[in-house]
Write an enzyme that holds these catalytic residues in place. Structure first.
Site, PDB file in Angstrom:
ATOM      1  N   ASP A   1     -13.589   2.994  14.983  1.00 42.69           N
ATOM      2  CA  ASP A   1     -12.437   3.828  14.614  1.00 42.69           C
ATOM      3  C   ASP A   1     -11.651   4.287  15.843  1.00 42.69           C
ATOM      4  OD1 ASP A   1     -10.934   5.362  12.669  1.00 42.69           O
ATOM      5  OD2 ASP A   1     -11.886   7.154  13.496  1.00 42.69           O
TER       6      ASP A   1
ATOM      7  N   ASP B   1      -2.399   6.875   1.181  1.00 44.80           N
ATOM      8  CA  ASP B   1      -2.354   8.049   2.037  1.00 44.80           C
ATOM      9  C   ASP B   1      -1.541   7.853   3.313  1.00 44.80           C
ATOM     10  OD1 ASP B   1      -3.531  10.518   1.678  1.00 44.80           O
ATOM     11  OD2 ASP B   1      -4.729  10.191   3.506  1.00 44.80           O
ATOM     12  N   LEU B   2      -1.811   6.756   3.998  1.00 44.56           N
ATOM     13  CA  LEU B   2      -1.125   6.505   5.275  1.00 44.56           C
ATOM     14  C   LEU B   2       0.384   6.431   5.074  1.00 44.56           C
ATOM     15  CD1 LEU B   2      -1.325   5.742   8.307  1.00 44.56           C
ATOM     16  CD2 LEU B   2      -1.339   3.362   7.580  1.00 44.56           C
TER      17      LEU B   2
ATOM     18  N   GLY C   1       0.850  -1.201   0.000  1.00 50.27           N
ATOM     19  CA  GLY C   1       0.000   0.000   0.000  1.00 50.27           C
ATOM     20  C   GLY C   1       0.878   1.242   0.000  1.00 50.27           C
ATOM     21  N   ALA C   2       2.054   1.120  -0.647  1.00 55.35           N
ATOM     22  CA  ALA C   2       3.057   2.193  -0.553  1.00 55.35           C
ATOM     23  C   ALA C   2       2.657   3.466  -1.268  1.00 55.35           C
ATOM     24  CB  ALA C   2       4.383   1.686  -1.122  1.00 55.35           C
ATOM     25  N   SER C   3       1.625   3.399  -2.135  1.00 51.96           N
ATOM     26  CA  SER C   3       1.241   4.637  -2.807  1.00 51.96           C
ATOM     27  C   SER C   3       0.051   5.293  -2.093  1.00 51.96           C
ATOM     28  CB  SER C   3       0.893   4.353  -4.274  1.00 51.96           C
ATOM     29  OG  SER C   3      -0.116   3.373  -4.324  1.00 51.96           O
TER      30      SER C   3
ATOM     31  N   HIS D   1      -8.004   3.027  20.383  1.00 49.01           N
ATOM     32  CA  HIS D   1      -7.341   4.088  21.151  1.00 49.01           C
ATOM     33  C   HIS D   1      -7.942   4.267  22.556  1.00 49.01           C
ATOM     34  CE1 HIS D   1      -5.757   4.807  17.269  1.00 49.01           C
ATOM     35  NE2 HIS D   1      -6.648   5.662  16.837  1.00 49.01           N
TER      36      HIS D   1
END
Ligand code: BG6
Length: 498
Positions: A244, A17-18, A13-15, A249
């Site tokens: 989410d 957003d994250l 997923g290197a392209s 978190h």
């Protein structure tokens, strides 16, 4: 210079957003500060068509926009990017994984290094299984242990959609990797202030003796954001705040504020205590879900004096979406330390302010010596741990106002990160990636704490599925959330620390 083993870091997923906003800027930040292996290779694996050079260009731009160390000089970047490669690939095609396998073998021999590989899944969750199967089918990690090399996998949340899917994802991961090779990222654990919760509690003699139901009245944990769903409609509308923020978190913050002291300060002992703590969280019946859990969705409103649209008007969100953008709940922890102390937890988007904090309120005085002098309602003591922004801790006490009259006023004793240490803390992702390369799992979720958190969240989701659809939208953007969240505390004679 840290002594880290030579490593190949493969970003799936290197392209995306994250990778561009968080991962590459963190990799560069670590490298520039010398917290990186001397020998390293970074390989991007994604569907977008790039060659090595055009890929590096996009990374240079991202680093210059998001890295703590920006602006980045071209010379420095050239040195760093000598070790970056790009493999245009398809997640569902075995051929792509075969090429990856050949690539890692060839590079390890070219760089004369052991084949230590970090597989970082920065993809949408819909392709997690493809990637894990791809790694398994071409035998990418088999036998690494025997050959003295390491293989580690990094997985981003959401770890599943509910208890069952989380369990399945876990099983799939465990069919390829051992638990001590799996790094489940919860970036809150990488935040300095979150790590400081344990230091605050267990490195000081004065707090722990009163950190219990004898002295504490109630605890509030809030993660308030003023941003909306932004460009993440596709992901967020399927998740909502409950998956989410709450499942991960907020459960981590709850654990850290409430766990027992671990036997040792190491990954397993700390995570054992988290599991014990989460197991003690009282299960919610359908009635509890009705009475002690509030959900909300934002309507139009004003943020920083500017009008903003409602959730259902955001691009990619259905006009009749029932996804929660706010959630609040009241929980009890049924153990010796916390019996009877309510924990109120809330998180949401498009709220009046941006802040994440833990507020611990102490019980009122058993007897007020000053009542006869006309001072009756003294504010109760509290400890406010601000995770962000203005990272720090404030202890709120009553003090005599200077003068001839006896007047007691609330004052704050404040510790502020920036002014005390005069250092800017590393980005959460820098800290977490450093730990992955050095093999320290302390700041990562383990399968069991992750699954227990899912148990609680799934019981709420099941409860919601049996209840009538909520009257969404139910709070204005720029407000403090739905009034039911205020009522949750009002019913107990309390109010949120707004
Ligand atoms: C992410 C969530 O995990 O955390 C986002 O997916 C949320 O929706 C973000 O905005 C909040 O993180 P931080 O570090 O800004 O508090």
């Amino acid at each position: 210079m840290a002594n880290l083993k030579p490593s190949i870091i493969v970003i799936f997923g290197a392209s995306g957003d994250l990778a561009h906003v968080k991962i590459f800027p963190a990799l560069y930040g670590l490298w520039e500060e010398g917290f990186f292996p001397e020998t390293f290779i970074i390989a991007g694996f994604a569907r977008t068509k790039f060659d090595d050079e055009s890929f590096k260009k996009t990374i240079f731009e991202s680093i210059n926009s998001y890295c703590r160390k920006r602006p980045v000089s071209e010379d420095n970047f050239i040195n760093f990017s000598k070790h970056i490669y790009y493999l245009p690939s398809q997640y569902a095609e075995q051929e792509s994984f075969k090429k990856l396998s050949e690539f890692t073998t060839a590079k390890a021999s070219e760089y004369n290094m052991p084949k230590n590989v970090v597989y970082y899944l920065s993809t949408p969750p819909s392709v997690y299984d493809n990637v894990i199967d791809g790694i398994k089918n071409v035998g990418l990690v088999s036998g690494t242990f025997k050959s003295g090399c390491f293989s580690r996998v990094v997985i981003e949340k959401p770890f599943g959609y509910d208890y069952k899917s989380a369990e399945e994802l876990n099983k799939n991961l465990l069919s390829v990797f051992n638990e001590d090779e799996i790094y489940r990222i919860d970036h809150y654990l990488g935040k300095e202030t979150v790590q400081n919760i344990l230091a605050f509690r267990f490195a000081n003699a004065i707090f722990e003796p009163i950190w219990n139901n004898k002295y504490i009245e109630h605890v509030q944990i809030s993660a308030l954001e003023s941003i909306g769903v932004g460009l993440r409609a596709g992901y967020f509308d399927k998740s909502g705040t409950i998956r989410d923020m709450m499942q991960n978190h907020m459960m981590q913050l709850l654990s850290l504020v409430a766990i027992e002291p671990p036997a040792l300060f190491d990954a397993d002992d700390i995570r054992d205590e988290k599991v014990k703590l989460l197991k003690s969280v009282r299960h919610l019946s359908l009635n509890d879900v009705k009475n002690c859990v509030v959900r909300g969705q934002y309507d139009r409103g004003m943020i920083n004096n500017k009008p903003v649209i409602g959730y259902r008007e955001e691009e990619g969100i259905a006009l009749n979406s029932f996804t929660d953008t706010f959630m609040a709940m009241k929980l009890f922890i049924d153990n010796y330390r916390w019996a009877g102390v309510p924990f109120y937890i809330r998180a949401g988007k498009r709220l009046k302010t941006f802040k994440t904090e833990i507020c611990v309120y102490f019980k009122k005085l058993p007897y007020s010596l000053f009542a006869k002098t006309g001072i009756e309602n003294m504010r109760q003591n509290s400890v406010i741990i601000t995770i962000q922004p203005n990272e720090g801790i404030s202890i709120n006490i009553g003090a005599k106002m200077p003068g001839f009259k006896l007047d007691i006023e609330p004052v704050n004793m404040v510790f502020n990160y920036r002014s005390s240490f005069k250092l800017s803390p590393p980005e959460a992702y820098e800290r977490l990636i450093y730990d992955i390369i050095s093999g320290d799992q302390t700041l990562f979720a383990r399968y069991d704490d992750m699954l227990i958190a899912w148990e609680l969240i799934t019981s709420i989701l099941n409860g919601w599925s049996k209840m009538e659809s909520p009257a969404f939208p139910n709070y204005e953007a720029g407000s403090w959330g739905p009034k039911e969240a205020d009522n949750l505390l009002k019913a107990d004679g309390l109010s949120w620390n707004n």
